[in-house]
Design an enzyme around this catalytic site. Structure first.
Site, PDB file in Angstrom:
ATOM      1  N   THR A   1       0.817  -1.222   0.000  1.00  0.00           N
ATOM      2  CA  THR A   1       0.000   0.000   0.000  1.00  0.00           C
ATOM      3  C   THR A   1       0.841   1.259   0.000  1.00  0.00           C
ATOM      4  O   THR A   1       1.933   1.273   0.555  1.00  0.00           O
ATOM      5  CB  THR A   1      -0.857   0.047   1.285  1.00  0.00           C
ATOM      6  OG1 THR A   1      -1.717  -1.072   1.284  1.00  0.00           O
ATOM      7  CG2 THR A   1      -1.690   1.306   1.390  1.00  0.00           C
TER       8      THR A   1
ATOM      9  N   GLY B   1      -1.079  -1.635   6.580  1.00  0.00           N
ATOM     10  CA  GLY B   1      -0.983  -2.830   7.419  1.00  0.00           C
ATOM     11  C   GLY B   1      -2.245  -3.662   7.310  1.00  0.00           C
ATOM     12  O   GLY B   1      -2.982  -3.561   6.321  1.00  0.00           O
TER      13      GLY B   1
ATOM     14  N   GLY C   1      -5.516  -4.638   6.999  1.00  0.00           N
ATOM     15  CA  GLY C   1      -6.709  -3.843   6.792  1.00  0.00           C
ATOM     16  C   GLY C   1      -7.891  -4.240   7.650  1.00  0.00           C
ATOM     17  O   GLY C   1      -8.675  -3.390   8.083  1.00  0.00           O
TER      18      GLY C   1
END
Ligand code: ASP
Length: 339
Positions: free
Chosen positions: A198, A250, A252
């Site tokens: 991400t 991290g 989710g």
């Protein structure tokens, strides 16, 4: 330390000259523009965002153009070059939010290079906030986004084949920063485990307006159809122009559980600094999960407020974020951690 008079002079030199380095917490001056983003890929992304901000551009354009750099990077953790789901398909999630609480997101989107730009179109051209799957793809194509070939990057293919040997479904903490992995492929699968991929970015422009973006391929080798926090407004991203902006990275599922980014912004509204607000959100996750389970995962939050203060916090060591507020100030900060 840049004195106020000097700062005003710098400001008056033109929009390309923002370089206010004299900010400290408690100072009434506002540090702007500013952009921060998650992980080391944030340095290149910040650079592109700064290119917009330093010319007096809008934070919304900055956070879109910033993370597009990461999305386009074939050998990176985000975008079509990233790890596929467990059925071998790359599925992308992305969200964007501006200073007027306009927001858009896409999820489970395949074969589109820049999901963040599709999210922006959802925000600007539809009455909706979120489009998913084939509907999101159809909308993207109608909007003129090319449908890219359904093909894994060489690195992703290698990682996927490796993963197929064991198909182990287990998170790896901080795999983004795992030094065993090559600099160009920092999130690749190794040792039969899955990971996170991400970039989240929040920015304030010269006019003092805030925006944010978040874009991801989600966990590598995730279940087909799985969504994380990144496309969910309030979880992976939240902006309130009166207060501040926050984004998450991290695991989710645990960010969604506490509406993480919204929580961070609301804590800042109550007077907490960005760092203290991020810390409280992390504490909330640890409290819910208990120490033992929290030790098995990573979640990191980053945030800025209207004063241009920034901060981040994570569950455990290894998370970092990139901060940029001047032509010559684009640097990594290690996230403080609780376990
Ligand atoms: N938060 C993302 C997700 O759960 C992954 C990540 O941050 O790496 O999809």
């Amino acid at each position: 330390m840049v004195h106020r008079r000097r700062f005003l002079q710098l400001g008056s030199l033109g929009l390309g000259s923002f370089s206010f380095t004299g900010f400290t917490a408690g100072n009434t001056a506002v540090r702007k523009p500013i952009v921060i983003s998650t992980w080391e890929t944030g340095i290149a992304a910040n650079k592109a965002a700064w290119n917009v901000l330093s010319k007096g551009g809008r934070a919304l354009d900055a956070v879109e153009q910033g993370v597009m750099v990461t999305e386009a990077s074939q050998n990176c953790c985000v975008g079509l070059g990233a790890n596929p789901d467990r059925d071998g398909f790359v599925t992308l999630d992305s969200s964007i939010m501006d200073e007027n609480a306009n927001c858009g997101s896409v999820a489970f989107l395949e074969r589109i290079k820049h999901p963040v730009s599709v999210a922006r179109r959802v925000m600007e051209k539809t009455p909706h906030v979120m489009l998913v799957g084939s509907g999101a793809q159809q909308f993207a194509v109608e909007e003129g986004f090319p449908l890219e070939p359904q093909k894994l990057s060489d690195e992703a293919e290698r990682s996927y084949k490796n993963w197929l040997k064991t198909s182990q479904y287990k998170p790896v903490i901080n795999i983004e920063n795992n030094k065993k992995q090559t600099a160009f492929a920092p999130t690749r699968f190794e040792n039969g485990e899955w990971n996170h991929d991400t970039i989240g970015m929040v920015a304030m422009d010269a006019a003092g307006n805030l925006s944010g973006s978040c874009t991801t391929s989600g966990m590598g080798f995730k279940m087909r159809g799985r969504l994380g926090d990144s496309p969910i407004i309030g979880a992976g991203l939240f902006v309130d122009n009166e207060v501040g902006a926050a984004t998450a990275t991290g695991q989710g599922e645990d960010v969604i559980r506490i509406c993480g980014s919204h929580l961070v912004v609301e804590l800042m509204r109550q007077g907490l600094s960005p760092e203290a607000a991020c810390k409280k959100a992390v504490e909330r996750i640890i409290k819910i999960k208990g120490n033992a389970k929290a030790k098995e995962i990573q979640v990191g939050f980053i945030a800025i407020n209207k004063q241009g203060e920034y901060g981040g916090y994570c569950i455990q060591k290894g998370f970092n974020f990139a901060v940029c507020y001047a032509d010559d100030k684009n640097f990594m900060v290690d996230g403080k951690f609780l376990i």
